[in-house]
Design a protein around this motif. Sequence first.
Motif, short mmCIF file in Angstrom:
data_model
loop_
_atom_site.label_atom_id
_atom_site.label_comp_id
_atom_site.label_asym_id
_atom_site.label_seq_id
_atom_site.Cartn_x
_atom_site.Cartn_y
_atom_site.Cartn_z
N GLU A 1 -16.72 14.66 -5.96
CA GLU A 1 -16.88 13.84 -4.80
C GLU A 1 -16.52 14.82 -3.26
O GLU A 1 -17.04 14.81 -2.47
CB GLU A 1 -16.22 12.76 -4.51
CG GLU A 1 -16.70 11.33 -5.57
CD GLU A 1 -15.90 10.40 -5.89
OE1 GLU A 1 -16.24 9.20 -6.44
OE2 GLU A 1 -14.50 10.25 -5.56
N ARG B 1 -13.04 12.96 -8.57
CA ARG B 1 -12.59 13.26 -7.14
C ARG B 1 -12.91 14.65 -6.71
O ARG B 1 -13.19 14.76 -5.56
CB ARG B 1 -10.99 13.13 -6.85
CG ARG B 1 -10.84 11.60 -7.12
CD ARG B 1 -11.19 10.64 -5.96
NE ARG B 1 -10.61 10.88 -4.70
CZ ARG B 1 -9.44 10.19 -4.09
NH1 ARG B 1 -8.99 9.49 -4.99
NH2 ARG B 1 -9.25 10.53 -3.02
N GLU C 1 -16.28 1.79 -5.11
CA GLU C 1 -16.72 1.68 -3.88
C GLU C 1 -16.94 3.25 -3.21
O GLU C 1 -17.86 3.54 -2.58
CB GLU C 1 -15.86 1.22 -2.69
CG GLU C 1 -16.20 0.79 -1.26
CD GLU C 1 -17.62 -0.20 -1.38
OE1 GLU C 1 -18.16 -0.25 -0.17
OE2 GLU C 1 -17.87 -0.87 -2.36
N ARG C 2 -15.94 4.14 -3.42
CA ARG C 2 -16.17 5.51 -3.25
C ARG C 2 -17.12 6.10 -3.71
O ARG C 2 -17.98 6.89 -3.12
CB ARG C 2 -14.82 6.21 -3.29
CG ARG C 2 -14.41 7.68 -2.90
CD ARG C 2 -13.11 8.32 -3.14
NE ARG C 2 -13.11 8.51 -4.67
CZ ARG C 2 -12.21 7.83 -5.48
NH1 ARG C 2 -11.51 6.83 -4.95
NH2 ARG C 2 -12.20 8.00 -6.79
N SER D 1 -15.42 8.62 3.23
CA SER D 1 -14.99 7.76 2.04
C SER D 1 -14.42 8.58 0.98
O SER D 1 -13.63 8.06 0.16
CB SER D 1 -16.50 7.53 1.42
OG SER D 1 -17.53 6.73 2.11
N LEU D 2 -13.95 9.77 1.32
CA LEU D 2 -13.01 10.43 0.29
C LEU D 2 -11.61 9.83 0.41
O LEU D 2 -10.83 10.09 -0.75
CB LEU D 2 -12.86 11.93 0.76
CG LEU D 2 -14.19 13.02 0.61
CD1 LEU D 2 -13.80 14.06 1.03
CD2 LEU D 2 -14.81 12.95 -0.88
N GLU D 3 -11.25 9.15 1.31
CA GLU D 3 -10.11 8.53 1.54
C GLU D 3 -10.08 7.02 0.89
O GLU D 3 -9.09 6.58 0.69
CB GLU D 3 -9.38 8.52 3.02
CG GLU D 3 -9.42 9.91 3.57
CD GLU D 3 -8.65 10.93 3.05
OE1 GLU D 3 -7.44 10.28 2.11
OE2 GLU D 3 -8.59 12.07 2.71
N GLU D 4 -11.22 6.48 0.24
CA GLU D 4 -11.35 5.21 -0.20
C GLU D 4 -10.71 5.22 -1.49
O GLU D 4 -10.73 5.97 -2.30
CB GLU D 4 -12.85 4.83 -0.29
CG GLU D 4 -13.13 3.67 -0.90
CD GLU D 4 -12.39 2.32 -0.24
OE1 GLU D 4 -11.74 1.64 -1.00
OE2 GLU D 4 -13.02 2.13 0.77
N GLU D 5 -9.87 4.14 -1.45
CA GLU D 5 -8.88 4.04 -2.65
C GLU D 5 -9.87 3.16 -3.93
O GLU D 5 -9.59 3.61 -5.13
CB GLU D 5 -7.79 3.37 -2.56
CG GLU D 5 -6.78 3.87 -1.48
CD GLU D 5 -5.50 3.32 -1.35
OE1 GLU D 5 -5.12 2.12 -1.87
OE2 GLU D 5 -4.65 3.54 -0.44
N HIS E 1 -20.57 5.20 -2.00
CA HIS E 1 -20.86 5.54 -0.66
C HIS E 1 -21.12 7.17 -0.82
O HIS E 1 -22.12 7.66 -0.10
CB HIS E 1 -19.42 5.44 0.07
CG HIS E 1 -19.24 4.18 0.72
ND1 HIS E 1 -18.02 3.84 1.32
CD2 HIS E 1 -19.93 2.98 0.66
CE1 HIS E 1 -17.91 2.50 1.47
NE2 HIS E 1 -19.49 2.09 1.40
N ILE E 2 -20.52 7.64 -1.95
CA ILE E 2 -20.71 9.28 -1.77
C ILE E 2 -22.13 9.34 -2.34
O ILE E 2 -22.97 10.27 -2.03
CB ILE E 2 -19.79 9.91 -2.99
CG1 ILE E 2 -18.38 9.91 -2.51
CG2 ILE E 2 -20.11 11.21 -3.62
CD1 ILE E 2 -18.20 11.04 -1.13
#
Length: 378
Positions: A238, A235, A311-312, A303-307, A315-316
Amino acid sequence: MDFDLTDDQRLLTDSVARLLSDSYSFEQRKALLKTEQGWSETLWQKYAELGLTGLPIAEEHGGFGGGAVDVMLLMQAFGRHLVLEPYLATVVLGGTALRLAGDAAQQGEILPEVAAGSLRLAFAHYERQARYDITDVLTTAKPQGGGFLLEGAKSVVLHGATADKLVVSARTGGSRAEAEGLSLFLVDADAPGLARRGYRLRDGTEAAELSLSAVQVPREALLGLQDAALPVIQRVVEAGIAATAAEVIGAMETMHAMTLDYLKTRVQFGKPIGENQALQHRAAEMLVAMEQGRSMAMLATMSLEEEDAAERARHISMAKVGVGQAGRFVSQQAVQLHGGIGMTEEYAVGHFFRRVMVIEHLFGDTATHLDRLAEQVA
């Protein structure tokens, strides 16, 4: 999705734009690069007074309580002026690690000082042999005397030589490149056994090599769960990718504006070179690439809020590739369209080019993230 800015966000961008317009001309930045520290302590305190150092920090810890979009807007503004201060290292990387992994006592002690601009952090994770693999960690932390004994080395620690505290990753279990067994520690910069060698990256920003030789830290220095720090490290990385993607957008905006101005004012054979249709097309292609990159930078931020971690990460990586390709194209075109002056140290466009190229290699280069995307569809 609503992309309109709130009143607070407009106030933020206006305030930062005024400050940087007054304090961060190209000549002022060149003067800062010549100083021993390489950035301005005075400006750092001004950032704190405006609430920038506490932007993503909770109000209970003296911060502004802002989100990823607020950081994106700030980093775009920083990119337009090639800001040198350790915001990425302290607030984005170190601050994210504290916010995600720190317990109440650690957050209550450290985050208010970060928000006040009185304490600087650095994120010490990557190692020389790792080549962007965040699981490849050889630094060890062995239990000793109720605490831990750290041994190892870290490379390219952004602003590591001037940080007050370092967030250091170390292996408390498992073997090299194993996902399990990683832990994070908060280490004082003056801890016995910790050696720092500072140097400048190609764009003039500061980094450091760290050597940890029998560095003793107490049990309370452990950030988060022992042996389970990899999700936090991911995280933090990211967040760094999203922030630097926004910085590249700001840099591209300035390069594009500089190039258009040059095309309008550079006269050759009795007329501005911008009247040449081929050069107009290249300037238009720069704009298209920049806007494509902007969309990908926004994807990274959202995308930083994607749980869903997978998937996060996808996207990153997509954003890292898209912004990297756009940044390289716009930078190269800007230098080429400026001709020989674009290669000189006295002209700003080359400095923007170097910053964008350095960012492309932070947190995994374009080729690395393309490989990761290819593995997901193979």
